[in-house]
Design a protein around this motif. Sequence first.
Motif, PDB file in Angstrom:
ATOM      1  N   HIS A  17     -17.810 -25.841   6.254  1.00 50.45           N
ATOM      2  CA  HIS A  17     -19.152 -25.814   6.830  1.00 50.45           C
ATOM      3  C   HIS A  17     -20.109 -24.934   6.020  1.00 50.45           C
ATOM      4  O   HIS A  17     -19.898 -23.730   5.882  1.00 50.45           O
ATOM      5  CB  HIS A  17     -19.114 -25.276   8.266  1.00 50.45           C
ATOM      6  CG  HIS A  17     -18.338 -26.135   9.209  1.00 50.45           C
ATOM      7  ND1 HIS A  17     -18.693 -27.427   9.495  1.00 50.45           N
ATOM      8  CD2 HIS A  17     -17.214 -25.878   9.924  1.00 50.45           C
ATOM      9  CE1 HIS A  17     -17.825 -27.934  10.364  1.00 50.45           C
ATOM     10  NE2 HIS A  17     -16.918 -27.014  10.625  1.00 50.45           N
ATOM     11  N   SER A  56     -23.507 -26.356  18.390  1.00 53.44           N
ATOM     12  CA  SER A  56     -22.966 -27.521  17.705  1.00 53.44           C
ATOM     13  C   SER A  56     -22.284 -28.464  18.689  1.00 53.44           C
ATOM     14  O   SER A  56     -22.395 -29.696  18.572  1.00 53.44           O
ATOM     15  CB  SER A  56     -21.975 -27.075  16.619  1.00 53.44           C
ATOM     16  OG  SER A  56     -22.621 -26.267  15.648  1.00 53.44           O
ATOM     17  N   HIS A  60     -23.322 -32.351  19.466  1.00 57.35           N
ATOM     18  CA  HIS A  60     -22.356 -33.447  19.303  1.00 57.35           C
ATOM     19  C   HIS A  60     -21.132 -33.162  20.168  1.00 57.35           C
ATOM     20  O   HIS A  60     -20.103 -32.700  19.678  1.00 57.35           O
ATOM     21  CB  HIS A  60     -21.931 -33.579  17.835  1.00 57.35           C
ATOM     22  CG  HIS A  60     -23.044 -33.961  16.908  1.00 57.35           C
ATOM     23  ND1 HIS A  60     -23.617 -35.218  16.906  1.00 57.35           N
ATOM     24  CD2 HIS A  60     -23.691 -33.242  15.960  1.00 57.35           C
ATOM     25  CE1 HIS A  60     -24.569 -35.263  15.986  1.00 57.35           C
ATOM     26  NE2 HIS A  60     -24.639 -34.081  15.408  1.00 57.35           N
ATOM     27  N   LEU A  64     -18.167 -35.198  15.221  1.00 59.41           N
ATOM     28  CA  LEU A  64     -18.536 -36.170  14.192  1.00 59.41           C
ATOM     29  C   LEU A  64     -17.277 -36.546  13.424  1.00 59.41           C
ATOM     30  O   LEU A  64     -16.471 -35.679  13.090  1.00 59.41           O
ATOM     31  CB  LEU A  64     -19.564 -35.575  13.224  1.00 59.41           C
ATOM     32  CG  LEU A  64     -20.965 -35.326  13.804  1.00 59.41           C
ATOM     33  CD1 LEU A  64     -21.777 -34.458  12.845  1.00 59.41           C
ATOM     34  CD2 LEU A  64     -21.690 -36.640  14.047  1.00 59.41           C
ATOM     35  N   MET A  67     -16.826 -34.754   9.747  1.00 62.58           N
ATOM     36  CA  MET A  67     -16.698 -33.319   9.499  1.00 62.58           C
ATOM     37  C   MET A  67     -15.984 -32.649  10.660  1.00 62.58           C
ATOM     38  O   MET A  67     -16.039 -33.124  11.797  1.00 62.58           O
ATOM     39  CB  MET A  67     -18.077 -32.664   9.282  1.00 62.58           C
ATOM     40  CG  MET A  67     -18.934 -32.568  10.524  1.00 62.58           C
ATOM     41  SD  MET A  67     -20.551 -31.785  10.191  1.00 62.58           S
ATOM     42  CE  MET A  67     -20.033 -30.194   9.587  1.00 62.58           C
ATOM     43  N   CYS A 165     -27.291 -26.719  14.591  1.00 69.12           N
ATOM     44  CA  CYS A 165     -25.953 -27.298  14.555  1.00 69.12           C
ATOM     45  C   CYS A 165     -25.351 -27.159  13.147  1.00 69.12           C
ATOM     46  O   CYS A 165     -26.074 -27.092  12.147  1.00 69.12           O
ATOM     47  CB  CYS A 165     -26.012 -28.773  14.950  1.00 69.12           C
ATOM     48  SG  CYS A 165     -24.424 -29.629  14.902  1.00 69.12           S
ATOM     49  N   CYS A 167     -24.162 -29.385  11.501  1.00 66.24           N
ATOM     50  CA  CYS A 167     -24.467 -30.594  10.724  1.00 66.24           C
ATOM     51  C   CYS A 167     -25.871 -30.580  10.134  1.00 66.24           C
ATOM     52  O   CYS A 167     -26.217 -31.447   9.329  1.00 66.24           O
ATOM     53  CB  CYS A 167     -24.312 -31.837  11.602  1.00 66.24           C
ATOM     54  SG  CYS A 167     -25.680 -32.111  12.775  1.00 66.24           S
ATOM     55  N   THR A 437     -18.257 -32.031   2.561  1.00 69.60           N
ATOM     56  CA  THR A 437     -18.973 -31.686   3.798  1.00 69.60           C
ATOM     57  C   THR A 437     -19.924 -30.513   3.585  1.00 69.60           C
ATOM     58  O   THR A 437     -20.985 -30.454   4.210  1.00 69.60           O
ATOM     59  CB  THR A 437     -17.994 -31.378   4.945  1.00 69.60           C
ATOM     60  OG1 THR A 437     -17.073 -30.355   4.537  1.00 69.60           O
ATOM     61  CG2 THR A 437     -17.217 -32.616   5.346  1.00 69.60           C
ATOM     62  N   THR A 441     -23.905 -30.838   4.296  1.00 62.71           N
ATOM     63  CA  THR A 441     -24.619 -29.985   5.249  1.00 62.71           C
ATOM     64  C   THR A 441     -25.521 -28.968   4.563  1.00 62.71           C
ATOM     65  O   THR A 441     -26.019 -28.048   5.219  1.00 62.71           O
ATOM     66  CB  THR A 441     -23.624 -29.285   6.197  1.00 62.71           C
ATOM     67  OG1 THR A 441     -22.576 -28.680   5.440  1.00 62.71           O
ATOM     68  CG2 THR A 441     -23.017 -30.294   7.153  1.00 62.71           C
TER      69      THR A 441
END
Length: 463
Positions: A17, A56, A60, A64, A67, A165, A167, A437, A441
């Motif tokens: 992340h 986060s 979601h 997701l 990720m 988030c 993402c 990822t 992001t």
Amino acid sequence: MRMVDHLVPGVTAVTPHARYYALHGLVAAHADAAGLSASAAQELLRRSEVALAAVSFAHHPEGLEWMPRAHGADALSQRLRSGVIPMAESAAAGKEGYVGNPWGFWGPYAGSETALGILSPGRMPQPGPRLDASAVRSGLGELLELATDNVLHVGDLAPLGAKLCVCAGGEHADGLWLADLMCGPDASDVGPRSRARRETIQLMVRIVSQHPVVRFTRDVGRVLAFGDFLSTDRVTRGVDAAPVWRGVTLRNYSVGAWRRLWSWLVEHVEGMITTEKLADRFAEKLPLQTVDEFLASLPATQSTTGAPLPAELSLRGADTPLPLNELRVLAVGARRVDELSGRVRDAFLGQRGIELGPEWVRWRLEEARSAPLRDTARRLVHDMVARSQRIALAKARRRPDGSLWLPTRLHERNGLLYRTSKEGRGDVGLRLDQLGTVLATCGVLHRCEQRWSVTARGEKLVA
């Protein structure tokens, strides 16, 4: 793994992340400016990570597919689904909190953040030379405000998801800063490790722009390993890291084959058996043929242009017993010793002459060409068992009570083998998923209709 660490400094198997790089930089900058003690900075970091996980989740709830969830979300799952997050209990260190480590998830990211210059080395997060405090504050500053709340209500956090988030970093100042830091050339960051990272990102971005990529490790990895794209494409043929990546990716198939074979062997240790009996179980899964006949049955490994063909992939897809499949993969790797050249071969071979390496396998197979395949396989089992015991003894530690601790699942006593648990058989990670990822992001890559593409900013950064 050492080669991958050289090629992707700043990203590891446990750093998927981008926003944690920014969050830890934010906490470091705030603690430094406010003169916080180590304990106060630690509490702020933990509460901020809980807030990030909560926002986060609110953005979601089902996660997701491309990720991992925010760190700590699984441990907080029951509270998150109840809609109420008591901050003191959730941020506490120990079994009741989101993670047991006193410094939360800073530990897994600390080495990467230091390598990137986001943080300076130390016992608590401290600003590094390349931290942009204003950028991380602009992107994630509201998390510090949420961290001061006694209770977080998940329903109230949903509107913040588009900004906070895990993402969402690519659309905000912290993501833009991190993308520049990781991808762009910088006068203060011209060392070989930084250059290797930028070249790796350039390779990934180019492959994504020219090939259908759904999963980074699978799809990018195949282009890195096989075919002539790396040597014929106008961009990748000029990237110094490209041949190194080819060698490392091809070598990983052999590493994975050894892992799968060893896992299979340990799984078939039932009760207490001799090494000879275990070797017989392996041999029984192989055809009655000579090593020479076995080698002649392998698929083609090189095209007419000299590019590696995906023999390992075709073998892994075959409907044959695992031991036979993986022995074939090892033999394919041994054949590549004579087919590869230059920097590809150097990276593929790694440390020369080591036990179980491709050259070692090649020597073993060549000297046994006229021998029955099953006899050669039995010898390999003895080699693996002996090696495992040597490694375990080399890493042994004396317990406080005087007994010896051996880091192994397969033990030997009076000539008999027994296992305490099974071995994993997954491939060693090349960090492509995590790098992908992170790039996604921080705004370099974009996911649309289950495929990856390169953003305009990403193309500009790696041009």
